[in-house]
Design an enzyme around this catalytic site. Structure first.
Site, PDB file in Angstrom:
ATOM      1  N   HIS A   1      16.117  -7.939   3.869  1.00  0.00           N
ATOM      2  CA  HIS A   1      15.072  -7.967   5.146  1.00  0.00           C
ATOM      3  C   HIS A   1      14.733  -9.466   5.289  1.00  0.00           C
ATOM      4  CE1 HIS A   1      11.750  -6.407   7.611  1.00  0.00           C
ATOM      5  NE2 HIS A   1      11.418  -7.546   7.267  1.00  0.00           N
ATOM      6  N   CYS A   2      14.937  -9.917   6.216  1.00  0.00           N
ATOM      7  CA  CYS A   2      14.623 -11.531   6.405  1.00  0.00           C
ATOM      8  C   CYS A   2      13.290 -11.837   7.023  1.00  0.00           C
ATOM      9  CB  CYS A   2      15.801 -12.156   7.326  1.00  0.00           C
ATOM     10  SG  CYS A   2      15.771 -13.929   7.384  1.00  0.00           S
ATOM     11  N   PRO A   3      12.388 -12.292   6.743  1.00  0.00           N
ATOM     12  CA  PRO A   3      11.024 -12.370   7.197  1.00  0.00           C
ATOM     13  C   PRO A   3      10.968 -13.583   8.172  1.00  0.00           C
ATOM     14  CG  PRO A   3      10.799 -13.260   4.883  1.00  0.00           C
ATOM     15  CD  PRO A   3      12.290 -12.542   5.100  1.00  0.00           C
TER      16      PRO A   3
ATOM     17  N   GLY B   1      12.289 -11.711  11.130  1.00  0.00           N
ATOM     18  CA  GLY B   1      11.461 -10.537  11.563  1.00  0.00           C
ATOM     19  C   GLY B   1      12.202  -9.241  11.636  1.00  0.00           C
TER      20      GLY B   1
END
Lengths: 156, 448
Positions: free
Chosen positions: B191-193, B196
C-alpha cells in the site's frame, strides 16, 4: 423428480431456487484463471458428467486464451507502455474481447444445455472470477416443497 | 419453507411480463434514487466521477507527491529552461516535458485505478466455503489444521492459501488483505501512501512506469539545474551570485538531491522484483527466500527467465476490474451489469436477462410495491425478509463491518503515524522502508 424445463422463460416463471453449487478455482497452475473440473455430487442427478466437464474445460480454454502471454500480448503491452497506457481507455483489450466471448458461450450453454435441466450458470466475472456458480432450480408446482426437500437430501 | 416464500412473490412477478433489467428505467420516476454499487462498496475506498475512479480512503500524501512534482517541474520550466535553451539546446524543455507528462499520467493512473480488488463473497458462497471447512472434501490437506488454511501445490511448491475473515474467501495465491483499504487485493505488492492507493495486479505496471519516469525526471532536473548553476557561476562570478540570480534553482536542487537517491533506489528494487517475478510483500516476508534452511523453496511463479518475467509482469494482458462500481444496486445484491470498465453491448444484456431470470423477476416484484406504496420504508422490509437467500442485506453489511472497521481503525491509526514518522524527508520513506525491512515486518504482517 426430473422436471423438464423447455426454455429459460419457463424456468423463470415456474421455478424456484433450490440450491447453489460452487465450482472453485484450480490453482495448481499458478494464478491463471482455471476452474476445477471435478464433478460436484449435487449435480449427479441433474446433468451428465461429460456435458458439465466439457463446459468447464471450454471455459478454462477461453480464460487461458485471454491470459496467454505471447506475441499479441507483448505488442499490446509495448504499445500501451508507449502511450502511457492511455490506450486502455480507448480500445478494448484482448482480455475484454475474450470475456465477451465467454458471456456469449455461457448464455448459449444456459439456453441449450442447462436451462432444460433446471440449472443456470452465472458468469464467473460476476463473482470476481472466484467461482462458477450453478443455480439449481426446482419446479414450483404442486410438488414444489417435496421436490425441494428431495433435492436438498440428494444434494448431501 | 423457502419455496412457499418465493410463491408469495411470484404471482406479482407474473404481472410484469417484460423482464428488462429493472433498475435502469426506474431512477427517473421513483422517489428514492437508485444507488450505484460504489455507494455501497464495503471496502474503505473513495470514488470519484460516479464510480469511474477509485482511490484509498486515506489519500495519504498523494497531494504532497503531486504538489512536489508540479512545483519542482514548474520552477524548472520557468526559471531554468530559458537560460538553458539560450545557452545549450532547446531539446531540454522538450525532454523535460515528455518526462513530466509520463510522470503525471502514470501517477494519476496508479492512484485512480482499481489495483485488483477482489469482491467479497456472496452469502451463499461464504456458506458453501464454511460447509467445506467443516467437512473437508479431501481436496484440502490430509490433516485439518485449526487455523483456516488450504494447501495447494503450484509448480511442485506447497503454497498455503489463507482464509480471509473479512472477505469470507480463501485468498488466491499472491493475494493479500490490505488493512488500510479493507480489501483483498490480487498480487498485492504494497500500500503506497505516496500514491494514495494499493499497488496490485492491475496497477503495478502504472506504478513501475511512474517510479522509473520519476527517477529519470528527477535525475534530469538535477543535472540540468547543476549545469545551469555551473554555467552561471562561470566567468568569475561564483556560486553565490548564481544562486542569487536564480533562487528557485536552489530549491529544486535540494528537492532533487534528496529525491533522486531514494527514487532511483526504489526503481532499482522494483526492477529486481519484476525480473524475479516477486512482489514487495513476498520479498519482505521472505516467502521464497529459503528460510529455515529449506533449499527446495523457490518462487513458483517465476518463469526462470528475466525477459519472460519482465514481459509477463509489464507487458502481460491487462486483467479486468472485478468489482462492479457503476452498476445499480437493486433491492438485493444479485448479478448486475458487467464489472469491466468499457460497457459491453447487447450480449451482456442478454446474459442479464437469462442469468438473472427468476432473480430479475423477483426484483421487479419487489420494486413494484415500492412504486405504488405510500411508505416505501415499510414495504422493502416486508419484501426483503422472506428472501434470506437472495438478499444479502446491503444495509446490514456496513453494520457488520463496523466492528471490523473499529478494530482496524485502531490498526490504521497506528500505521499512519508510523509512515509519517518514518519520513523526515518526503522521498526517504521508501528507502527507509527497504532498509528497515525488519522493523517494518510487524506492519506488513498485519496486512493480512
Amino acid at each position: 423428480m426430473a422436471t423438464e424445463f423447455h426454455n429459460l422463460q419457463e424456468l423463470r416463471h415456474s421455478a424456484s431456487l433450490a440450491n447453489k453449487v460452487f465450482i472453485q478455482r484450480d490453482y495448481t497452475d499458478g494464478t491463471v484463471c482455471k476452474f476445477q473440473t471435478k464433478f460436484p455430487s449435487e449435480l449427479e442427478s441433474r446433468i451428465e458428467r461429460t456435458l458439465f466437464e466439457d463446459t468447464v474445460k471450454m471455459l478454462n480454454n477461453y480464460y487461458a486464451e485471454a491470459e496467454k502471454i505471447g506475441g499479441q500480448s507483448y505488442l499490446e503491452g509495448c504499445l500501451a507502455c508507449l502511450t502511457i497506457y492511455l490506450i486502455f481507455l480507448c480500445i478494448e483489450t484482448r482480455y475484454e474481447k475474450v470475456l465477451k466471448k465467454i458471456s456469449r458461450y455461457i448464455q448459449e450453454q444456459n439456453e441449450k444445455v442447462y436451462a432444460p435441466r433446471g440449472l443456470l450458470i452465472t458468469d464467473p466475472i460476476e463473482r470476481g472470477m472466484r467461482v462458477i456458480e450453478i443455480s439449481v432450480y426446482e419446479d414450483r408446482g404442486s410438488s414444489g416443497s417435496s421436490s425441494g426437500s428431495s433435492t436438498t437430501s440428494s444434494g448431501r | 419453507m423457502k419455496n412457499r416464500e418465493y410463491q408469495q412473490i411470484d404471482p406479482q412477478a407474473l404481472a410484469t411480463p417484460t423482464p428488462t433489467p429493472p433498475p435502469r428505467p426506474l431512477p427517473e420516476h421513483k422517489p428514492r434514487r437508485a444507488r450505484r454499487r460504489w455507494e455501497v462498496f464495503p471496502g474503505k475506498n473513495r470514488f470519484y466521477c460516479d464510480g469511474r475512479m477509485i482511490v484509498a480512503r486515506q489519500s495519504g500524501v498523494l497531494p504532497l507527491t503531486l504538489g512536489l512534482i508540479l512545483l519542482t517541474s514548474g520552477l524548472f520550466f520557468i526559471f531554468d529552461c530559458p537560460f538553458l535553451v539560450k545557452h545549450l539546446t532547446s531539446c531540454i524543455p522538450a525532454i523535460g516535458g515528455v518526462l513530466f507528462v509520463f510522470v503525471i499520467i502514470s501517477l494519476l493512473q496508479t492512484s485512480f485505478t482499481d489495483p485488483g480488488i477482489l469482491p467479497r463473497a456472496t452469502p451463499e458462497e461464504a456458506a458453501d466455503i464454511e460447509k467445506q471447512i467443516d467437512n473437508p472434501t479431501g481436496s484440502s490437506s490430509s490433516y485439518r489444521p485449526p487455523p483456516r488454511t488450504k494447501e495447494v501445490v503450484i509448480n511442485q511448491q506447497v503454497v498455503k492459501l489463507k482464509y480471509c475473515f473479512t472477505c469470507k474467501i480463501f485468498r488466491p495465491p499472491r493475494t493479500s488483505h490490505c488493512s488500510l483499504c479493507d480489501n483483498c487485493v490480487e498480487r498485492f505488492d504494497h500500500h503506497c501512501p505516496w500514491v494514495g492507493n494499493c499497488v496490485g495486479k492491475r496497477n503495478y505496471r502504472f506504478f513501475y512506469t511512474f517510479i522509473v519516469s520519476l527517477s529519470f525526471l528527477t535525475a534530469f532536473i538535477f543535472g540540468c539545474v547543476t549545469t545551469h548553476l555551473a554555467l552561471r557561476s562561470q566567468g568569475g562570478n561564483g556560486l553565490v551570485f548564481a544562486l542569487q540570480a536564480s533562487p528557485a534553482s536552489a530549491l529544486e536542487l535540494v528537492v532533487c538531491f534528496f529525491s533522486v537517491w531514494s527514487i532511483l533506489g526504489l526503481s532499482g528494487f522494483h526492477t529486481y522484483l519484476v525480473a524475479t517475478n516477486l512482489t514487495t510483500n513476498e520479498d519482505i516476508k521472505g516467502s521464497w527466500s529459503g528460510k529455515s534452511g529449506n533449499e527446495d523453496v523457490g518462487n513458483p511463479y517465476s518463469y526462470n527467465s528475466i525477459i519472460k518475467n519482465c514481459c509477463s509482469v509489464l507487458c502481460g494482458p491487462m486483467p479486468p476490474s472485478l468489482i462492479d462500481r457503476r452498476g445499480f444496486v437493486p433491492s438485493d445484491d444479485s448479478v448486475q451489469t458487467s464489472p469491466v470498465e468499457i460497457e459491453l453491448p447487447a450480449a451482456k444484456n442478454d446474459i442479464n436477462m437469462c442469468t438473472q431470470g427468476t432473480k430479475g423477476l423477483l426484483e421487479t416484484a419487489s420494486r413494484s410495491p415500492l412504486l405504488t406504496s405510500s411508505c416505501p420504508q415499510a414495504k422493502p422490509q416486508a419484501v426483503l425478509e422472506p428472501l434470506p437467500e437472495i438478499v444479502p442485506e446491503p444495509p446490514k453489511t456496513p453494520h457488520k463491518h463496523h466492528s471490523h472497521h473499529r478494530s482496524k481503525a485502531k490498526q490504521s491509526t497506528h500505521h499512519t503515524p508510523k509512515t509519517s514518522n518514518s519520513s523526515p524527508r518526503p522521498h526517504h520513506s521508501h528507502s527507509s522502508r527497504r532498509k528497515d525491512s525488519k522493523n517494518r515486518d510487524p506492519k506488513f504482517s498485519s496486512l493480512r
